[in-house]
Design an enzyme around this catalytic site. Structure first.
Site, PDB file in Angstrom:
ATOM      1  N   ALA A   1       0.821  -1.217   0.000  1.00 35.74           N
ATOM      2  CA  ALA A   1       0.000   0.000   0.000  1.00 35.74           C
ATOM      3  C   ALA A   1       0.849   1.259   0.000  1.00 35.74           C
ATOM      4  CB  ALA A   1      -0.918   0.015   1.217  1.00 35.74           C
TER       5      ALA A   1
ATOM      6  N   GLY B   1       6.415   1.188   5.741  1.00 39.82           N
ATOM      7  CA  GLY B   1       7.336   0.256   5.092  1.00 39.82           C
ATOM      8  C   GLY B   1       7.420   0.475   3.597  1.00 39.82           C
ATOM      9  N   CYS B   2       6.276   0.693   2.975  1.00 35.95           N
ATOM     10  CA  CYS B   2       6.256   0.877   1.521  1.00 35.95           C
ATOM     11  C   CYS B   2       6.920   2.190   1.127  1.00 35.95           C
ATOM     12  CB  CYS B   2       4.821   0.795   0.993  1.00 35.95           C
ATOM     13  SG  CYS B   2       4.086  -0.838   1.256  1.00 35.95           S
ATOM     14  N   THR B   3       6.774   3.211   1.976  1.00 32.72           N
ATOM     15  CA  THR B   3       7.445   4.490   1.721  1.00 32.72           C
ATOM     16  C   THR B   3       8.951   4.309   1.808  1.00 32.72           C
ATOM     17  OG1 THR B   3       5.556   5.766   2.500  1.00 32.72           O
ATOM     18  CG2 THR B   3       7.708   6.872   2.528  1.00 32.72           C
TER      19      THR B   3
ATOM     20  N   ALA C   1      10.121   2.404  -1.318  1.00 31.43           N
ATOM     21  CA  ALA C   1      10.054   3.255  -2.510  1.00 31.43           C
ATOM     22  C   ALA C   1      11.175   4.285  -2.508  1.00 31.43           C
ATOM     23  CB  ALA C   1       8.693   3.935  -2.599  1.00 31.43           C
TER      24      ALA C   1
END
Length: 158
Positions: A42, A47-49, A52
């Site tokens: 998401a 974590g995804c930030t 990325a």
């Protein structure tokens, strides 16, 4: 739903989806180039930030080595556009709300989350060669430190 995991030498499943800018993104358009496709749960979650931004911070050396980076998640294009703008991401983010591309890559299915079994995106990274074959299929990768490990595995860090 069972997960069929891709193996090195498998043909990378083709897909065409909407990208963060509303354009149509097709994996076939990158044939002839090496691609790092990463699946994440998401946009704009911690974590995804982190993941990325690690790709963003490594993008020039990855591109210098001939790799294109593409992120894919179930998020809608508008949310991806906000994520890309907020974190100054310099590679395409692709929307797969039906999760068909994610499932084709074995990146959608049962996983453990805080000890519970849930269905969702399995954080994964796929290295696809110029001929459209899977070179590496990495499942259940960590959000933090994964890009550095990938760079070492690809021989980009001396």
């Amino acid at each position: 739903m069972t997960n069929t995991r891709l193996q090195p030498g498998d043909t990378a499943p083709a897909f065409t989806r909407t990208a963060d800018d509303g354009s149509t993104f097709s994996l076939a358009d990158l044939r002839g180039r090496k691609v790092i496709l990463y699946a994440y749960p998401a946009a704009m979650t911690p974590g995804c930030t982190k993941q990325a931004c690690d790709f963003r911070d490594s993008i020039s050396s990855l591109q210098d080595a001939g790799y294109e980076v593409v992120g894919i998640s179930p998020d809608q294009p508008a949310k991806l556009a906000t994520f890309k703008e907020r974190d100054k991401l310099t590679f395409p983010l692709v929307s797969d709300p039906e999760k068909t591309a994610l499932a084709a890559y074995g990146a959608w299915g049962e996983k453990k989350n805080y000890g519970r079994v849930v269905t969702g995106v399995i954080r994964s990274t796929f290295v696809i060669d110029e001929a459209g074959k899977i070179e590496r299929a990495l499942y259940n990768v960590k959000a933090t430190g994964h890009v550095a490990k990938l760079r070492r595995d690809l021989g980009l860090d001396s």
